[in-house]
Design a protein around this motif. Structure first.
Motif, short mmCIF file in Angstrom:
data_model
loop_
_atom_site.label_atom_id
_atom_site.label_comp_id
_atom_site.label_asym_id
_atom_site.label_seq_id
_atom_site.Cartn_x
_atom_site.Cartn_y
_atom_site.Cartn_z
N THR A 26 -50.47 33.45 63.96
CA THR A 26 -50.51 33.36 62.50
C THR A 26 -49.34 32.57 61.96
O THR A 26 -49.49 31.73 61.07
CB THR A 26 -50.53 34.77 61.89
N VAL A 27 -48.15 32.79 62.50
CA VAL A 27 -46.96 32.06 62.05
C VAL A 27 -47.09 30.57 62.38
O VAL A 27 -46.80 29.72 61.54
CB VAL A 27 -45.69 32.65 62.69
N VAL A 28 -47.57 30.26 63.56
CA VAL A 28 -47.73 28.85 63.96
C VAL A 28 -48.78 28.17 63.08
O VAL A 28 -48.57 27.04 62.61
CB VAL A 28 -48.09 28.75 65.46
N ASP A 29 -49.90 28.83 62.83
CA ASP A 29 -50.95 28.25 61.99
C ASP A 29 -50.46 28.06 60.56
O ASP A 29 -50.73 27.04 59.92
CB ASP A 29 -52.20 29.12 62.00
N GLY A 30 -49.74 29.04 60.04
CA GLY A 30 -49.21 28.93 58.68
C GLY A 30 -48.19 27.81 58.55
O GLY A 30 -48.19 27.08 57.55
N GLY A 32 -48.07 25.09 60.45
CA GLY A 32 -48.81 23.83 60.54
C GLY A 32 -49.52 23.50 59.24
O GLY A 32 -49.54 22.34 58.81
N LEU A 33 -50.09 24.50 58.60
CA LEU A 33 -50.76 24.27 57.33
C LEU A 33 -49.77 23.83 56.25
O LEU A 33 -50.05 22.91 55.47
CB LEU A 33 -51.49 25.54 56.88
N LEU A 37 -49.87 20.25 54.28
CA LEU A 37 -49.96 20.14 52.84
C LEU A 37 -48.78 19.37 52.25
O LEU A 37 -48.95 18.61 51.28
CB LEU A 37 -50.07 21.53 52.20
N LEU A 38 -47.60 19.55 52.81
CA LEU A 38 -46.44 18.79 52.33
C LEU A 38 -46.61 17.29 52.58
O LEU A 38 -46.32 16.47 51.71
CB LEU A 38 -45.17 19.30 53.00
N VAL A 39 -47.10 16.95 53.76
CA VAL A 39 -47.31 15.53 54.08
C VAL A 39 -48.44 14.98 53.22
O VAL A 39 -48.34 13.87 52.68
CB VAL A 39 -47.63 15.35 55.59
N ALA A 40 -49.51 15.74 53.05
CA ALA A 40 -50.64 15.28 52.23
C ALA A 40 -50.23 15.08 50.78
O ALA A 40 -50.75 14.20 50.10
CB ALA A 40 -51.80 16.27 52.32
N GLY A 41 -49.29 15.87 50.31
CA GLY A 41 -48.82 15.71 48.95
C GLY A 41 -47.86 14.54 48.79
O GLY A 41 -47.76 13.94 47.72
#
Length: 52
Positions: A26-30, A32-33, A37-41
């Motif tokens: 869960t920590v790794v997936d969070g 990565g998400l 989102l930071l890069v996409a923004g």
């Protein structure tokens, strides 16, 4: 907070390695998400700038 978890799990007759795998996933997936989102923004702002 995380330090007593293996001790408590051992008292409950549970294997700490098996129980901690979903938490690590869960920590790794969070993470990565959040990075995604930071890069996409940030990328659209880079594309909209005009060269000097």
């Amino acid at each position: 907070m995380a330090a007593p978890c293996p001790l408590v799990l051992r008292r409950l007759q549970l294997n700490p390695a098996v129980v901690s795998v979903p938490r690590i996933t869960t920590v790794v997936d969070g993470t990565g998400l959040a990075i995604h989102l930071l890069v996409a923004g940030a990328v659209p702002g880079l594309w909209l700038t005009s060269p000097p």
